[in-house]
Scaffold this motif. Structure first.
Motif, PDB file in Angstrom:
ATOM      1  N   ASN A 266       7.120  -3.634  -0.925  1.00 58.46           N
ATOM      2  CA  ASN A 266       6.429  -4.563  -2.037  1.00 58.46           C
ATOM      3  C   ASN A 266       6.863  -6.340  -1.225  1.00 58.46           C
ATOM      4  O   ASN A 266       6.800  -6.810  -1.943  1.00 58.46           O
ATOM      5  CB  ASN A 266       8.247  -5.231  -3.126  1.00 58.46           C
ATOM      6  N   TYR A 267       6.184  -5.900   0.156  1.00 56.22           N
ATOM      7  CA  TYR A 267       6.533  -7.012   0.506  1.00 56.22           C
ATOM      8  C   TYR A 267       5.212  -7.261   2.067  1.00 56.22           C
ATOM      9  O   TYR A 267       5.075  -5.870   2.526  1.00 56.22           O
ATOM     10  CB  TYR A 267       7.667  -7.498   1.844  1.00 56.22           C
ATOM     11  N   GLN A 268       4.664  -8.099   1.860  1.00 57.20           N
ATOM     12  CA  GLN A 268       2.769  -7.810   2.666  1.00 57.20           C
ATOM     13  C   GLN A 268       3.746  -8.263   4.094  1.00 57.20           C
ATOM     14  O   GLN A 268       4.483  -9.455   4.898  1.00 57.20           O
ATOM     15  CB  GLN A 268       2.708  -9.020   2.797  1.00 57.20           C
ATOM     16  N   LEU A 269       3.635  -7.961   5.680  1.00 54.55           N
ATOM     17  CA  LEU A 269       3.749  -7.464   6.371  1.00 54.55           C
ATOM     18  C   LEU A 269       2.873  -8.068   7.480  1.00 54.55           C
ATOM     19  O   LEU A 269       1.665  -8.436   7.087  1.00 54.55           O
ATOM     20  CB  LEU A 269       4.224  -6.757   7.217  1.00 54.55           C
ATOM     21  N   PRO A 270       2.954  -9.897   8.053  1.00 56.36           N
ATOM     22  CA  PRO A 270       2.161 -10.757   9.099  1.00 56.36           C
ATOM     23  C   PRO A 270       1.180  -8.953   9.328  1.00 56.36           C
ATOM     24  O   PRO A 270       1.643  -7.930   9.917  1.00 56.36           O
ATOM     25  CB  PRO A 270       2.864 -10.729  10.338  1.00 56.36           C
ATOM     26  N   LEU A 271       0.034  -9.179  10.217  1.00 53.55           N
ATOM     27  CA  LEU A 271      -0.681  -8.739  11.034  1.00 53.55           C
ATOM     28  C   LEU A 271      -0.614  -8.745  12.364  1.00 53.55           C
ATOM     29  O   LEU A 271      -0.374  -9.424  12.731  1.00 53.55           O
ATOM     30  CB  LEU A 271      -2.580  -9.651  11.111  1.00 53.55           C
ATOM     31  N   GLU A 272      -0.390  -7.669  12.760  1.00 51.67           N
ATOM     32  CA  GLU A 272       0.234  -7.612  14.543  1.00 51.67           C
ATOM     33  C   GLU A 272      -1.490  -7.680  15.289  1.00 51.67           C
ATOM     34  O   GLU A 272      -1.370  -8.850  16.541  1.00 51.67           O
ATOM     35  CB  GLU A 272       0.394  -5.842  14.767  1.00 51.67           C
TER      36      GLU A 272
END
Ligand code: PLP
Length: 371
Positions: A266-272
């Motif tokens: 349910n959350y988008q993480l940052p792109l590494e």
């Protein structure tokens, strides 16, 4: 309390500050200023650095030094802090907004060309939160349409795009040294460029437009007092000596959150990373699936004394600009979603691994309850 930011002073800050006090050099005339300007501009591969009172001031000066004025259009992302956009309107010029990308949260470079008109004078790129804007297409457009390039690198000291330093692309590029930045001077900023005439203009504008060679107190144009003090530059120089350690720590913080939160739903993480850059994690941001979840998460974390900060708010949704009759019909659904659903976790250099694990655990617990 785990604040959203805690700065780190682990080098020569105290020693250099004491030197200012002992020698009496506390204004903008002191020797740390030019040392800091030389070393920082060298660090970002530019010939000239002009230290100023903050990153917003740097943008005001950049716009004026490049002779952007009434009627000129400047292309800028809608999802950004207000500073770059107000520096355009302050000059009487017209900001033309661009949608942001879902993946990197930066301006969508594929949507720029359709907005270029015969009034377009510049593109103002803003690197946001940790990944740089895709610069090659921007450089191509600037060349094709003979446009000026301003790079707001306020958040990305030391970040690179295809191995080239952020801040080394613009006709003028600007930085901030606010305490949440990779290096701080308390308040502070810097313009960097390669053109000696532009550098002289910037120096003049930060200093009430005093004529460098004319009689003092006779002015031919309006400038600002946007000077940095020797005290600030003393701290800045000490911080710059540690910049690589700071950047390494920021990346460690980012990677630790990424590992801890890898399974979050349910959350988008940052792109590494992207093909042109590795995230420097100036802040560790997440975009919740909806606005309510974002607000509830912030409230939940606050119960555990964990500080968070909402993401920037879109420029086309700013009451102050709408009152100026700007952006009335603009719609940018991706930027709107990022802005209303995004927030960032404690990300400062003073954060410990235990604190990162604690924050991650509380966030994961909350997200699991929501499934
Ligand atoms: C992208 C960007 N530009 C400009 C600024 C303004 O810098 P300052 O707070 O030093 O005025 C900031 C501040 O964080 C920023 O994030």
């Amino acid at each position: 309390m785990i604040p959203v930011n805690t700065p780190l002073f682990s080098g020569n800050e105290e020693k250099y500050l004491l030197e200012c006090i002992k020698t009496g050099w506390i204004s903008s005339e002191g020797p740390f200023i030019s040392k800091f300007e030389d070393q920082f501009s060298n660090y970002v591969d530019r010939k000239y650095g002009i230290a100023v009172s903050n990153g917003s001031a740097a943008l005001d000066i950049a716009i004026k030094a490049l002779d952007i004025k009434k009627g000129d259009e400047v292309i800028v992302p809608t999802f950004t802090i207000i500073s770059p956009v107000q520096s355009i309107t302050n000059a009487g010029a017209i900001p033309v907004l661009i949608e942001n990308e879902e993946s990197t949260w930066n301006m969508d470079v594929l949507k720029i060309e359709e907005k270029i008109t015969n009034k377009t004078k510049a593109i103002l790129v803003v690197h946001i939160y940790g990944l740089p804007v895709d610069m090659d297409p921007i450089l191509h457009l600037c060349e094709k349409y003979n446009l000026l390039l301003i790079e707001d690198a306020a958040e990305l000291h030391g970040q690179t795009y295809k191995n080239r330093k952020c801040g080394s692309f613009g006709h003028i590029s600007t930085f901030s040294f606010y305490p949440n930045k990779h290096i701080t001077t308390g308040e502070g900023g810097m313009l960097v460029c390669n053109d000696g005439d532009i550098a002289e203009k910037c120096k003049k504008l930060r200093n009430l437009a005093f004529e460098p060679n004319g009689r003092r107190f006779i002015h031919n144009e309006i400038g600002w007092n946007y000077r940095m003090t020797n005290l600030q530059a003393a701290i800045g120089l000490a911080q710059l000596e540690k910049i690589e350690t700071h950047i390494q720590r920021k990346r460690e913080i980012g990677r630790r959150y990424m590992n801890n939160l890898a399974e979050i739903k349910n959350y988008q993480l940052p792109l590494e990373k992207t093909v042109y850059s590795e995230n420097i994690f100036w802040v560790f941001g997440l975009v919740a699936d909806n606005e309510k979840l974002c607000n509830d998460t912030v409230t939940e974390l606050a119960k555990y004394n964990i500080g968070t900060r909402p993401f920037f708010w879109c420029m086309h949704k700013q009451p102050v600009f709408n009152k100026m009759n700007l952006f009335i019909n603009d719609k940018f659904p991706i930027a709107e979603k990022i802005a209303s659903n995004g927030f960032y976790l404690p990300s400062g250099l003073g954060l410990t691994d235990d604190q990162i694990d604690y924050v991650s655990e509380k966030l994961l617990n909350f997200s699991n309850q929501k499934l």
